[in-house]
Write an enzyme that holds these catalytic residues in place. Structure first.
Site, PDB file in Angstrom:
ATOM      1  N   HIS A  94       1.839  -4.834   0.076  1.00 32.55           N
ATOM      2  CA  HIS A  94       1.254  -4.520  -1.124  1.00 32.55           C
ATOM      3  C   HIS A  94       2.317  -4.323  -2.273  1.00 32.55           C
ATOM      4  O   HIS A  94       1.932  -4.841  -3.512  1.00 32.55           O
ATOM      5  CB  HIS A  94       0.898  -3.059  -1.088  1.00 32.55           C
ATOM      6  CG  HIS A  94       0.098  -2.346  -2.074  1.00 32.55           C
ATOM      7  ND1 HIS A  94      -1.153  -2.024  -2.162  1.00 32.55           N
ATOM      8  CD2 HIS A  94       0.704  -1.728  -3.209  1.00 32.55           C
ATOM      9  CE1 HIS A  94      -1.342  -1.378  -3.493  1.00 32.55           C
ATOM     10  NE2 HIS A  94      -0.261  -1.507  -4.071  1.00 32.55           N
ATOM     11  N   GLU A  95       3.498  -4.157  -1.903  1.00 34.34           N
ATOM     12  CA  GLU A  95       4.831  -4.004  -3.061  1.00 34.34           C
ATOM     13  C   GLU A  95       5.047  -5.625  -3.384  1.00 34.34           C
ATOM     14  O   GLU A  95       5.281  -5.771  -4.529  1.00 34.34           O
ATOM     15  CB  GLU A  95       5.797  -3.175  -2.763  1.00 34.34           C
ATOM     16  CG  GLU A  95       5.233  -1.861  -2.385  1.00 34.34           C
ATOM     17  CD  GLU A  95       4.537  -1.049  -3.458  1.00 34.34           C
ATOM     18  OE1 GLU A  95       4.639  -1.363  -4.527  1.00 34.34           O
ATOM     19  OE2 GLU A  95       3.832  -0.144  -3.159  1.00 34.34           O
TER      20      GLU A  95
ATOM     21  N   HIS B 121       2.629  -7.076  -5.781  1.00 33.52           N
ATOM     22  CA  HIS B 121       2.771  -6.549  -7.257  1.00 33.52           C
ATOM     23  C   HIS B 121       3.732  -7.440  -7.969  1.00 33.52           C
ATOM     24  O   HIS B 121       3.524  -7.817  -9.169  1.00 33.52           O
ATOM     25  CB  HIS B 121       3.434  -4.957  -7.221  1.00 33.52           C
ATOM     26  CG  HIS B 121       2.254  -4.027  -7.007  1.00 33.52           C
ATOM     27  ND1 HIS B 121       1.397  -4.017  -8.262  1.00 33.52           N
ATOM     28  CD2 HIS B 121       1.868  -3.006  -6.387  1.00 33.52           C
ATOM     29  CE1 HIS B 121       0.574  -2.934  -8.098  1.00 33.52           C
ATOM     30  NE2 HIS B 121       0.916  -2.234  -6.944  1.00 33.52           N
TER      31      HIS B 121
END
Length: 185
Positions: A131-132, A135
């Site tokens: 997820h990070e 980003h």
């Protein structure tokens, strides 16, 4: 301690690929410290620099007692086994959708001394690492949803009380999102 405000869906920084960190100075130290302070709140698993409005390739994590950061992370390994997990995002508050992620992930990067670091995990940690890193590549988790769920997510976002500034009344007609945000323009 500096807990930075979280940038919300609609801000261009969230869909812009980040620049690698090349100078390991006080500015980089402050960014890492701010990311660690910002992730250190209940219900938070990770915070990417873009989520605090910074276009640098850094994220912090706080998962199952493991707290840390990675500078210039790259995913180097993903398992073929998938998990179907509920996923949310601080930049898309209070909205959760089933998302497919690799069950295991390995990220390599560096620390503030420009020394190599490797972070790996399964389950929630694997989900956080993916997820990070997304980003930092200018991607939100809703971009990984199947088309029908993504349409529903964008509709839910448009209807959210946080999507439009509170001082502006909600339009009486449907909101048209620019194509960059999943609309027709």
């Amino acid at each position: 301690m500096t807990m930075r405000p979280i940038v919300r869906f609609g801000d261009p920084v969230l869909v812009t690929k980040t620049a690698p960190v090349t100078t390991f100075d006080q500015r980089a130290e402050k960014l890492v410290r701010d990311l660690l302070d910002t992730v250190d709140a209940p219900g938070r698993a990770g915070v990417a620099a873009t989520q605090i409005g910074v276009g640098s390739r850094v994220f912090s994590y706080a998962v199952e007692g493991r707290i840390g950061y990675v500078i210039n992370p790259e995913i180097v390994e993903l398992s073929e086994e998938l998990q179907d997990c509920d996923e949310g995002c601080l930049s898309i508050p209070r909205l959760w959708y089933r998302t497919k992620r690799a069950e295991r992930a390995v990220v390599k990067g560096v620390d503030l001394r420009n020394e190599p670091v490797t972070v790996e995990g399964t389950g929630l940690m694997a989900q956080c690492l993916q997820h990070e890193t997304d980003h930092l590549d200018g991607m939100l988790y809703i971009d990984r949803l199947d088309s029908e769920t993504r349409k529903r997510a964008l509709r839910d976002i448009r209807r959210s009380d946080w999507f439009l500034p509170s001082e502006q009344p909600a339009p009486t007609t449907s909101v048209r999102l620019p194509s960059a945000f999943g609309g027709n323009g």
